[in-house]
Design a protein around this motif. Structure first.
Motif, mmCIF file in Angstrom:
data_model
loop_
_atom_site.group_PDB
_atom_site.id
_atom_site.type_symbol
_atom_site.label_atom_id
_atom_site.label_comp_id
_atom_site.label_asym_id
_atom_site.label_seq_id
_atom_site.Cartn_x
_atom_site.Cartn_y
_atom_site.Cartn_z
ATOM 1 N N GLN A 126 -7.506 6.619 -5.998
ATOM 2 C CA GLN A 126 -7.768 5.257 -5.534
ATOM 3 C C GLN A 126 -7.743 4.434 -6.444
ATOM 4 O O GLN A 126 -8.556 4.682 -7.412
ATOM 5 C CB GLN A 126 -9.517 5.192 -4.417
ATOM 6 N N SER A 127 -6.583 3.070 -5.681
ATOM 7 C CA SER A 127 -6.367 2.815 -6.668
ATOM 8 C C SER A 127 -6.404 0.664 -6.242
ATOM 9 O O SER A 127 -5.486 0.354 -5.368
ATOM 10 C CB SER A 127 -5.475 2.926 -7.926
ATOM 11 N N ALA B 242 -9.943 -0.388 4.392
ATOM 12 C CA ALA B 242 -9.080 0.526 4.534
ATOM 13 C C ALA B 242 -9.868 1.827 4.670
ATOM 14 O O ALA B 242 -10.083 3.114 5.370
ATOM 15 C CB ALA B 242 -8.584 1.014 2.817
ATOM 16 N N GLU B 243 -11.558 1.794 4.324
ATOM 17 C CA GLU B 243 -12.437 2.642 4.336
ATOM 18 C C GLU B 243 -12.846 3.029 6.135
ATOM 19 O O GLU B 243 -12.499 3.883 6.606
ATOM 20 C CB GLU B 243 -13.845 2.354 4.195
ATOM 21 N N CYS C 214 -6.325 8.512 -0.483
ATOM 22 C CA CYS C 214 -6.164 7.828 -1.016
ATOM 23 C C CYS C 214 -4.746 6.835 -1.205
ATOM 24 O O CYS C 214 -4.104 7.557 -0.915
ATOM 25 C CB CYS C 214 -6.642 8.395 -2.558
ATOM 26 N N TYR C 215 -5.148 5.669 -1.688
ATOM 27 C CA TYR C 215 -4.189 4.544 -1.410
ATOM 28 C C TYR C 215 -3.703 3.993 -2.678
ATOM 29 O O TYR C 215 -4.984 3.286 -3.766
ATOM 30 C CB TYR C 215 -4.459 3.514 -0.398
ATOM 31 N N ASP C 216 -3.005 2.903 -3.478
ATOM 32 C CA ASP C 216 -2.834 2.873 -4.189
ATOM 33 C C ASP C 216 -2.363 1.349 -3.950
ATOM 34 O O ASP C 216 -1.016 0.925 -2.763
ATOM 35 C CB ASP C 216 -1.580 3.137 -4.894
ATOM 36 N N ILE D 17 -10.456 -2.962 0.879
ATOM 37 C CA ILE D 17 -10.838 -1.733 0.879
ATOM 38 C C ILE D 17 -12.179 -1.446 2.048
ATOM 39 O O ILE D 17 -11.540 -0.547 2.388
ATOM 40 C CB ILE D 17 -12.063 -2.206 -0.673
ATOM 41 N N ILE E 290 0.615 -1.258 0.660
ATOM 42 C CA ILE E 290 -0.043 -0.047 -0.258
ATOM 43 C C ILE E 290 0.411 1.306 0.256
ATOM 44 O O ILE E 290 2.200 1.131 0.935
ATOM 45 C CB ILE E 290 -1.061 0.560 1.527
ATOM 46 N N ARG F 183 -9.982 5.224 7.392
ATOM 47 C CA ARG F 183 -9.924 6.153 6.984
ATOM 48 C C ARG F 183 -10.664 7.417 7.567
ATOM 49 O O ARG F 183 -10.695 7.999 8.288
ATOM 50 C CB ARG F 183 -10.476 6.766 5.300
#
Ligand code: C5P
Length: 296
Positions: free
Chosen positions: A47-48, A68-69, A80-82, A65, A41, A72
């Motif tokens: 975001q991807s 991550a949400e 935003c994260y890759d 995901i 990450i 956040r």
């Protein structure tokens, strides 16, 4: 930033009762297994999500995901994260792969943002994501109760190996528990096996085996092998595991298994109870050190 995320097995899984929230109270001994997904990450402008499994979407059907949400929202960041996830742990296998990835996401994001959340807060977020997720915050041998999220570390020897076999189908955890609920009370108990680590069983076996007939066949075949100390289903399946003394014993069991069951059953020979907690501990604030132990 990268991390390896281990799988788990349930060495024993006792269902103690039904809860008012619809879940079941458990008493289960969970151990990490040396089979890893690889999660990377980085903070990016957009975001991807990318994975080697095309069926894994970058939406809220994906536990990474959702983790991550949740992070956040809790840490009040709009970053935003890759995210890149390379899966080696099969899905629907009872090996906790999705749960481990979710726990690793929380740990990595907490590190990326300079540790805004405490270890207790991370455990609480993990429990919101799933019953198995808190185990992977520590990723060490533990006796787990309640929904599975209340943990007490428990010693287990290092140096043993494990053979894992998962047929081409997965088992839904919710489906396994609802089949368990429908069983007559006399059948609500897995067959016990006496081992050096106590009397062990998996109470979901009688719920899952009648629908997935290959699983008891695999278990019986492994149970009869002199080189397997113990053969049981892990979690709600569909993986059956056998504990062996060494890697070479595991490899020869694997070769014999493939001769009988063919190439269409996924198998793996891995370390049982490897030292992963150092890797995870290095992501907690108290353990920040020059010797940052993120494996590549
Ligand atoms: O917590 P998790 O999302 O992994 O649980 C998936 C499903 O498994 C739940 O919806 C529930 O039906 C069942 N479950 C249960 N008791 C537990 C853990 C899971 O009934 N302790």
């Amino acid at each position: 930033m990268k991390i390896l995320t281990p799988a788990k097995i349930n060495l024993t899984l006792e269902i103690v009762g039904r809860r008012s929230d619809g879940y079941h109270d458990l008493a289960t001994w969970m151990l990490p297994v040396g089979l890893y997904d690889r999660l990377e990450i980085n903070v990016k402008d957009v975001q991807s999500f990318e994975s080697n499994l095309p069926e894994l979407e970058g939406d809220s059907s994906n536990l990474v995901i959702r983790a991550a949400e949740l992070f956040r929202r809790t840490a009040t960041t709009d970053a935003c994260y890759d995210i890149r996830l390379e899966k080696a742990i099969p899905i629907g296998a009872g090996l906790g792969g999705g749960s481990s990835d979710a726990a690793a996401t929380l740990l990595l994001l907490n590190k990326l943002h300079g540790f805004p959340l405490t270890s207790q807060e991370l455990h609480a977020l993990a429990a919101q994501l799933g019953s198995d997720v808190p185990f992977f915050i520590d990723a060490q041998s533990a006796w787990c109760t309640s929904r599975g999220e209340v943990m007490e570390p428990r010693e287990f020897p290092r140096g043993l190996w494990i053979f894992l076999a998962k047929p081409g189908f997965g088992v839904s955890t919710a489906g396994a528990y609802s089949a368990y609920t429908a069983l007559p009370s006399l059948q609500k108990r897995g067959r016990e096996v006496t081992t050096p680590w106590g009397v062990l069983r998996n109470d979901l076996e009688p719920a899952v085996f009648p629908k997935y007939l290959l699983l008891p066949v695999i278990k019986d075949w492994l149970t009869k092998r002199a080189d397997a100390t113990l053969a049981l289903m892990s979690g709600s399946g569909s993986t059956i595991f056998a504990v062996v003394q060494s890697q070479s014993e595991g490899e020869s069991l694997n070769a014999a298994f493939r001769q009988v069951f063919g190439e269409r059953v996924w198998t793996s020979v891995c370390q049982l109870n490897p030292e992963c907690s150092r890797l995870v501990a290095s992501l907690h604030r108290s353990q920040i050190s020059e010797n940052f132990d993120l494996r590549e």
